[in-house]
Design an enzyme around this catalytic site. Structure first.
Site, PDB file in Angstrom:
ATOM      1  N   ASP A 110       0.863  -1.176   0.000  1.00 38.90           N
ATOM      2  CA  ASP A 110       0.000   0.000   0.000  1.00 38.90           C
ATOM      3  C   ASP A 110       0.900   1.227   0.000  1.00 38.90           C
ATOM      4  OD1 ASP A 110       0.844  -0.377   2.530  1.00 38.90           O
ATOM      5  OD2 ASP A 110      -1.125  -0.721   3.396  1.00 38.90           O
TER       6      ASP A 110
ATOM      7  N   ASP B 123      -2.730  -2.909   6.729  1.00 40.48           N
ATOM      8  CA  ASP B 123      -2.831  -2.416   8.097  1.00 40.48           C
ATOM      9  C   ASP B 123      -4.228  -2.519   8.700  1.00 40.48           C
ATOM     10  OD1 ASP B 123      -3.801  -0.517   6.416  1.00 40.48           O
ATOM     11  OD2 ASP B 123      -2.299   0.998   6.855  1.00 40.48           O
TER      12      ASP B 123
ATOM     13  N   ASP C  88      -7.800  -5.709   5.529  1.00 35.36           N
ATOM     14  CA  ASP C  88      -6.642  -6.310   4.861  1.00 35.36           C
ATOM     15  C   ASP C  88      -6.383  -7.734   5.344  1.00 35.36           C
ATOM     16  OD1 ASP C  88      -6.095  -4.096   3.342  1.00 35.36           O
ATOM     17  OD2 ASP C  88      -4.859  -3.165   4.884  1.00 35.36           O
TER      18      ASP C  88
HETATM   19  P1  ATP Z   1      -3.198   3.061   1.526  1.00 31.89           P
HETATM   20  O1  ATP Z   1      -4.212   2.024   1.170  1.00 31.89           O
HETATM   21  O2  ATP Z   1      -2.080   3.153   0.597  1.00 31.89           O
HETATM   22  O3  ATP Z   1      -2.791   3.070   2.969  1.00 31.89           O
HETATM   23  P2  ATP Z   1      -4.969   5.253   2.002  1.00 31.89           P
HETATM   24  O4  ATP Z   1      -4.584   5.409   3.415  1.00 31.89           O
HETATM   25  O5  ATP Z   1      -5.115   6.491   1.190  1.00 31.89           O
HETATM   26  O6  ATP Z   1      -3.938   4.425   1.194  1.00 31.89           O
HETATM   27  P3  ATP Z   1      -7.564   4.553   2.818  1.00 31.89           P
HETATM   28  O7  ATP Z   1      -7.168   4.645   4.248  1.00 31.89           O
HETATM   29  O8  ATP Z   1      -8.473   3.499   2.366  1.00 31.89           O
HETATM   30  O9  ATP Z   1      -6.291   4.433   1.912  1.00 31.89           O
HETATM   31  O10 ATP Z   1      -8.144   5.976   2.429  1.00 31.89           O
HETATM   32  C1  ATP Z   1      -8.746   6.182   1.191  1.00 31.89           C
HETATM   33  C2  ATP Z   1      -9.237   7.599   1.067  1.00 31.89           C
HETATM   34  O11 ATP Z   1     -10.219   7.851   2.054  1.00 31.89           O
HETATM   35  C3  ATP Z   1      -8.146   8.646   1.289  1.00 31.89           C
HETATM   36  O12 ATP Z   1      -7.486   8.965   0.102  1.00 31.89           O
HETATM   37  C4  ATP Z   1      -8.943   9.828   1.824  1.00 31.89           C
HETATM   38  O13 ATP Z   1      -9.417  10.616   0.768  1.00 31.89           O
HETATM   39  C5  ATP Z   1     -10.102   9.174   2.538  1.00 31.89           C
HETATM   40  N1  ATP Z   1      -9.836   9.124   3.989  1.00 31.89           N
HETATM   41  C6  ATP Z   1      -8.841   8.514   4.613  1.00 31.89           C
HETATM   42  N2  ATP Z   1      -8.912   8.664   5.942  1.00 31.89           N
HETATM   43  C7  ATP Z   1      -9.999   9.393   6.180  1.00 31.89           C
HETATM   44  C8  ATP Z   1     -10.647   9.897   7.363  1.00 31.89           C
HETATM   45  N3  ATP Z   1     -10.170   9.670   8.565  1.00 31.89           N
HETATM   46  N4  ATP Z   1     -11.766  10.617   7.205  1.00 31.89           N
HETATM   47  C9  ATP Z   1     -12.273  10.851   5.986  1.00 31.89           C
HETATM   48  N5  ATP Z   1     -11.723  10.417   4.866  1.00 31.89           N
HETATM   49  C10 ATP Z   1     -10.609   9.702   4.927  1.00 31.89           C
END
Ligand code: ATP
Length: 893
Positions: A330, A617, A621
């Site tokens: 990721d 994480d 997953d």
């Molecule tokens: P990875 O999978 O590489 O860790 P990531 O952390 O961007 O990437 P997700 O955690 O699924 O993946 O987040 C996806 C999207 O959701 C983010 O790009 C963001 O726009 C939104 N997002 C993440 N965290 C929050 C939150 N706490 N509140 C609102 N939106 C969020």
């Protein structure tokens, strides 16, 4: 009072605590009274059973068989020294068994020590704020905060819950998600009560606050710990292969033993004399130290990995890592720092890019509301040690809002729809002085379609198609710069309205762009992985353009290249063969994935024959981590559920550590091969004397006891030293080894048996003949077993084998590279091994007990020297072979 039938406040009062939790002092007092929150671990298998196993594996059984024949021979025909032989073999089994047992024990201790480096942490209310404490320190009365992915650390009663779903699978075996709330329950038992969170179960979604009412062995989990513990050990490809190699060697040894018994008998020996030859052949061909050395090699690999910030949960995973052909990673936190800072804004007020410092929260409603959403629509908590605790992106938002002076007092959070990786957004409901508001934040493409209006200069204007287009362009421009995006919006609701089940009719406030720079060293690690023939698949929930921009910065995407990104939505419509084709790209990128789509990618990669390492994480997953050949969970940000599903844990969440660990994993496989070559070489030198005895009718050049002196004496420590070799310099320049590549392949056998072994056998036979001929022996002459000349001659044979093994240990350090081609110093254990080897052979040759035990006699220096030319020839021959391999078989070796 029943903790689940009473109201939350009654339960709090009955446990002598409040919603603010216990004070640190009271918690310490209770800890002393109740003891730590830990369930004593039940050992998987009792010690005596494991000890017995080391004495009954295949090689041991073969040796028991040999010993039994020796004892029977002694009973029927005493005087042949068969009883001594029998005792010697039993001694070998016991020493070897003890050694294997000790190794296993140490390896297990290594693992549990490593596990201790990463204690489970819990968020606890302590007076003024939230503190993070080890789960072991929880006491009844503590108020804890739990969220998605947490493992519940003790039995608790909920006092607040937002969309909480849990799994009681560890207790009941049922994997069904169950809803939980803070209301009193009239269930008949605690397992069914809808407000209990029980130790060992996991939080699948939502978050909550709960008060602990039972810890340690008083929990439901503690009561049934015996049943819940244990778990099956995975067997890695290596261990399975070792099993099959052991079988082949055992059958070979047994077959040869039988053949030699027959030949000896034919040559006119008595049945029992002939059986000694059979036994000798078996003992010569069994690599006694193989199994303990493999365990040791794996354990050492695991230790070295721990130094490089990777904790292994199952030993065999060490080696599986070495065969990895794909890393499916990721982005946020693994490739990037996960240290977020708000870099830029796009405000609805101006419809233009802005800096956080440009916010005017007091003046304009739109800015004020944006700050409020930033400040409130969160799951972060204020920690007792100052600062915010939680998702770095949310912390950055809150800090931005606070810097701009957003007022925060007196507004209560009524309810929330927690963040969820599928919806990619979250919302909270607040009662404010001027009404009830729902605040929403999330990925722009999930929030913007829900917005119908836009807030500008105190006016709410409809979001026209043109305006939408402007927002879309602004979003793309920010994402292309590698910034991570959130859209912020709100909705005014009638007073005291409940939270809608889904967000709609929102008023857009602005975009917030965060910078999350790539981690240091990731670019080099990516280069190193690609050079090592490992494919890197990026699978992220983030925006495609952000992912490409980061990919470009770390070398996954070329400067000019415009890569094909498969979004979660496109993936939904891809057939299996289309997905396979997408995975053929050198560095496939998947963005905006839904929670369960990683699993599909991992399945496809495995179906394509890849050995796949997958990072993850979140709770979502866990299935992908389980499916992967190597599941890698995050030590810092990872959820407990992901960690439990994983084979290894990245202590610092860093991609660089994965590549380091693969290097170590490859070294483990190489080291086992080095050790095998070394041990099998001396097996030939031990076996040829028997062949010569039978074929040429000369006295037997090497006795069974002397074989054992080599296999379990002089060879042992150098072999272990080879098992502890550091990775070769070129280990990451080779392609990954194929699944079909065997540990014990024809190349290894040919090199050990057909090449190195022959030099050693020649040296032994020459030393033996040299001493005999010098002592006046003539061909055909018979010698008694205790004649001094005979004792000296066999000693010379033994010494020659040991001396050539000293040279051989250096030759075995590398299959292809010349001994002289680099400055790489041998590892210190090799010199320890050689010192040990010399000390032992000197004791065998020049001490009285050594002479008696091993049937040896002191030698003159000429006999030692006679091995010299053979040692030189072996060295020169091996260098020549390596040169030919390098020049003519450049690849694929
Ligand atoms: P990875 O999978 O590489 O860790 P990531 O952390 O961007 O990437 P997700 O955690 O699924 O993946 O987040 C996806 C999207 O959701 C983010 O790009 C963001 O726009 C939104 N997002 C993440 N965290 C929050 C939150 N706490 N509140 C609102 N939106 C969020």
């Amino acid at each position: 009072m029943n903790v689940y039938r009473a109201t939350a406040d009654e339960v709090l009062a009955s446990l002598g605590t409040s919603r603010a939790g216990l004070s640190s002092k009271e918690a310490a007092r209770r800890l002393a009274e109740y003891g730590p929150n830990a369930v004593e671990r039940v050992r998987g298998k009792p010690l005596h059973k494991r000890a017995l196993e080391t004495l009954t594996h295949l090689f041991a059984l073969l040796l028991w068989f040999a010993a039994a024949i020796a004892f029977v021979a002694h009973l029927i025909e005493p005087g042949l020294g068969m009883a001594t032989l029998g005792y010697a073999i039993v001694g070998v089994i016991l020493v070897n068994g003890l050694f294997a047992f000790w190794q296993e024990f140490r390896a297990e201790r290594t693992l549990s020590e490593l596990a201790k480096l990463l204690p489970a942490q819990v968020k606890v209310m302590r007076g003024e704020g939230v503190a993070t404490v080890p789960a072991e320190e929880l006491v009844p009365g503590d108020v804890i905060v739990v969220g998605q992915g947490d493992r519940v650390p003790a039995d608790c009663r909920l006092i607040e819950a937002f969309a909480l779903r849990i799994s009681n699978a560890t207790l009941t075996g049922e994997a069904m998600p169950l809803g939980r709330s803070a209301a009193p329950s009239d269930a008949s038992d605690v397992l069914r009560s809808t407000n209990a969170l029980l130790a060992g179960t996991s939080v699948l979604a939502g978050d909550g606050v709960a008060v602990v009412f039972a810890t340690g062995s008083h929990t439901e989990f503690g009561k049934i710990a015996r049943l819940a513990q244990g778990g099956t050990e995975d067997r890695s490809p290596l261990l399975e292969e070792v099993d099959s190699v052991s079988r082949v060697i055992a059958v070979l040894a047994f077959g040869l033993g039988l053949a030699f018994f027959g030949i000896g008998f034919e040559a006119g020996l008595s049945v029992w004399q002939a059986s000694m030859f059979g036994i000798g052949t078996i003992v010569a061909n069994v690599p006694e130290g193989l199994l303990p050395t493999i365990t040791l090699t794996l354990a050492m690999g695991a230790r070295r990995m721990a130094r490089r910030k990777v904790l292994v949960r199952h030993l065999p995973a060490t080696e599986t890592l070495g065969a990895v052909t794909v890393i499916c990673t990721d982005k946020t936190g693994t490739l990037t720092e996960n240290r977020m800072a708000v870099r830029e804004l796009f405000l609805s007020r101006t419809l233009a890019a802005a800096h956080p410092a440009d916010l005017q929260p007091e003046q304009y409603t739109a800015d004020r509301l944006l700050c409020e959403v930033s400040r409130r629509c969160q799951t972060v908590q204020w920690a007792t040690d100052g600062g915010w605790l939680g998702d770095p992106m949310e912390v950055a938002l809150v800090e931005m809002a606070e810097r701009t002076g957003s007022a925060s007092a007196g507004i209560s959070l009524v309810s929330e729809i927690p963040f969820d990786a599928d919806r990619k957004r979250m919302s909270t409901l607040h009662e404010m002085a001027d009404g009830t508001f729902m605040y929403t934040k999330g990925a722009p493409e999930t929030v913007l379609p829900l917005c119908t209006h836009l807030e500008a200069n105190g006016r709410v204007a409809p979001l026209t198609r043109n305006l939408r287009q402007r927002l879309k362009e602004a979003e793309e421009a920010l994402a292309k710069r590698g910034l991570r995006l959130l859209a912020l919006a709100y909705r005014r609701l009638p007073a005291e309205a409940p939270l809608p089940t889904n967000e709609a009719s929102l008023v857009f406030l602005g975009l917030v762009a965060f910078e999350d720079p790539p981690r240091k060293g990731v670019a080099e690690a990516v280069r190193s992985a690609l050079q090592a023939g490992i494919k890197i698949v990026t699978a992220t929930g983030d925006h495609p353009d952000t992912t490409i921009a980061i990919g470009r910065q770390i070398g996954l995407v070329g400067e000019e290249e415009i890569p094909q990104v498969v979004t979660g939505e496109r993936l939904l419509h891809l057939s299996e063969s289309q997905l396979w084709t997408a995975l053929d790209a050198p560095c496939p990128i998947f963005a905006r994935l839904a929670a369960d789509q990683k699993l599909r990618i991992v399945r496809a990669l495995r179906a394509k024959g890849h050995v796949t390492a997958v990072t993850g994480d979140g709770v979502n997953d866990a299935p992908a981590l389980k499916e992967a050949d190597i599941g890698i969970a995050m030590g810092r940000t990872g959820s407990d559920v992901a960690r439990e599903a994983a084979d290894m844990i990245l202590v610092d969440d860093n991609f660089v550590s994965i590549v380091d660990a693969i290097e170590e994993g490859r070294a483990v496989f190489d080291n086992v091969r080095k050790f095998l070559t070394y041990v099998l070489t001396s097996n030939i030198a031990e076996f040829v004397p028997y062949l010569a005895f039978v074929l040429f009718g000369i006295p037997l050049p090497l006795t069974v006891i002397q074989i054992l002196a080599v296999d379990l004496g002089t060879d042992l420590v150098p072999a272990l030293a080879l098992g502890a070799e550091k990775p070769c310099a070129d280990v990451m320049q080779r392609p990954p080894r194929s699944r079909a590549e065997l540990l014990l392949d024809h190349r290894l056998l040919l090199r050990a048996y057909g090449f190195l072994g022959l030099f050693e056998a020649a040296a032994g036979m020459a030393a033996f003949s040299f001493v005999l001929l010098q002592g006046g022996w003539s061909f055909g002459e018979r010698l008694t077993a205790d004649a001094h000349l005979y004792l000296q001659a066999t000693t010379a044979c033994l010494v020659a084998i040991v001396l050539l093994q000293v040279v051989n240990v250096f030759l075995c350090r590398d299959e292809r590279t010349s001994l002289f081609s680099r400055a790489r110093l041998a590892n210190p254990l090799i010199f320890v091994g050689i010192a040990f080897e010399f000390a032992m052979i000197l004791a065998v040759v020049y001490t009285q007990p050594g002479n008696v035990l091993f049937g040896t006699a002191p030698l003159g220096w000429q006999a030692w020297l006679s091995a010299g030319p053979f040692a030189a020839a072996m060295l020169a021959g091996e260098e020549m072979r390596k040169w030919i391999v390098r020049v003519y078989f450049a690849r694929g070796q």
